[in-house]
Design an enzyme around this catalytic site. Structure first.
Site, mmCIF file in Angstrom:
data_model
loop_
_atom_site.group_PDB
_atom_site.id
_atom_site.type_symbol
_atom_site.label_atom_id
_atom_site.label_comp_id
_atom_site.label_asym_id
_atom_site.label_seq_id
_atom_site.Cartn_x
_atom_site.Cartn_y
_atom_site.Cartn_z
ATOM 1 C CG HIS A 134 -0.195 0.057 2.523
ATOM 2 N ND1 HIS A 134 0.176 1.239 3.104
ATOM 3 C CD2 HIS A 134 0.264 -0.936 3.324
ATOM 4 C CE1 HIS A 134 0.840 0.977 4.223
ATOM 5 N NE2 HIS A 134 0.896 -0.327 4.375
ATOM 6 C CG HIS A 143 12.323 -4.392 -14.143
ATOM 7 N ND1 HIS A 143 13.204 -5.085 -14.938
ATOM 8 C CD2 HIS A 143 11.369 -5.293 -13.799
ATOM 9 C CE1 HIS A 143 12.797 -6.339 -15.059
ATOM 10 N NE2 HIS A 143 11.683 -6.490 -14.369
#
Ligand SMILES: CC(C)(COP(=O)(O)OP(=O)(O)OC[C@H]1O[C@@H](n2cnc3c(N)ncnc32)[C@H](O)[C@@H]1OP(=O)(O)O)[C@@H](O)C(=O)NCCC(=O)NCCS
Length: 204
Positions: A134, A143
Site C-alpha cells: 500500500h 522495474h
C-alpha cells in the site's frame, strides 16, 4: 482490428504480447532496431522503430518492451512525441487496487499485486509475481523484477531496478538509478545511485 506494436523483440516482449492478446488486442506487431532480429517466438519482426509513426496513423497502440530503463525511457518519450498512443497493460490475473494509479507504458505481469493507494509511474515493469504494497510511489521507468516485493509506503525514484526476489522493507526511500541485486534485502534508505546487493543490501 485492434493492433498493438511492441518495440523490442525479446522474451520480455513476448510476455507483453501474451498480455495484449488476453486484453482484447487482435494482433501484435513487433518492431526492433536490430536488423538481424527477424523473429521472436511465433512472431515476425515487421521492421525497425522508424515504422512507428506510420503505424500510429493506422490507430495502432504502442508499448516499449525493452528491459533497459534508460533506453525504454528514451524510446517511449520519442514515440509519444511522434504521436504514438502508448498504453498501459495489466495481465488479467494481476491484482490491482481500485485506488492505485498506473502511468502510461507500464506493464503489470501475471500474478503481480499492487495494493491500495500506490502510484506507479510511466514505463514501469511490475513483473511476474511481484508485489507493491500500500501507498508506494514508484517512479517512472522502474522495474520490479519477478518475485520482488516492496512493503508499505516505499518510494522509488526514476529508473530504479529491484532485482529478482529482492525486497524493500516498509517506509523506505530508494533514490533514482539504483540497481538492487537479486535477493537483496533493503532495510535502510538508499540515497545515492548505484548497485546494492546482499542482506542487508549494501553498496557494491
Ligand atoms: C547485482 C548485479 C547487477 C551485479 O552484476 P555484475 O555487476 O555483473 O556483478 P558480477 O556478476 O560481476 O559479480 C560481482 C560480485 O558481486 C557478487 N554479486 C553479484 N550479484 C549479487 C547479488 N545479487 N547478491 C550478492 N552478491 C552478488 C558476485 O558474487 C561477485 O562477487 P565476487 O566479486 O566476490 O566474486 C547482478 O548480479 C544482479 O543481481 N542482477 C539482477 C538480475 C535480475 O534480477 N534479473 C531479473 C529480471 S526479471
Amino acid at each position: 482490428m485492434k493492433q498493438l506494436a511492441i518495440i523490442g523483440a525479446s522474451g520480455h516482449g513476448k510476455v507483453i504480447a501474451d498480455i495484449a492478446l488476453l486484453s482484447g488486442y487482435d494482433e501484435v506487431i513487433f518492431l526492433d532496431d536490430n536488423p538481424e532480429v527477424k523473429t521472436v517466438g511465433e512472431y515476425n519482426v515487421l521492421g525497425n522503430r522508424q515504422m512507428a509513426a506510420e503505424l500510429a496513423k493506422m490507430s495502432c497502440d504502442f508499448i516499449v518492451g525493452i528491459g533497459n530503463a534508460a533506453i525504454r525511457e528514451k524510446i517511449q518519450n520519442e514515440i509519444i512525441s511522434k504521436g504514438c498512443n502508448v498504453v498501459t497493460l495489466v495481465h488479467p490475473n494481476a491484482v490491482v487496487a481500485f485506488d492505485s494509479k498506473l502511468g502510461i507504458g507500464t506493464v503489470v505481469m501475471a500474478g503481480a499485486v499492487i495494493n491500495s493507494g500506490s502510484v506507479i509511474g510511466q514505463g514501469c515493469i511490475i513483473n511476474t509475481g511481484a508485489s507493491i504494497d500500500h501507498d508506494n510511489v514508484i517512479g517512472d521507468f522502474c522495474h520490479i523484477s519477478v518475485g520482488a516485493h516492496t512493503a508499505g509506503t516505499v518510494s522509488m525514484g526514476t529508473r530504479s531496478w529491484l532485482g529478482i526476489g529482492a525486497v524493500v522493507s516498509n517506509n523506505l526511500d530508494v533514490c533514482s538509478d539504483c540497481m538492487i541485486g537479486a535477493g537483496a534485502v533493503v532495510v535502510s534508505d538508499l540515497t545515492a545511485p548505484g548497485t546494492y546487493v546482499g542482506v542487508p543490501a549494501q553498496s557494491k
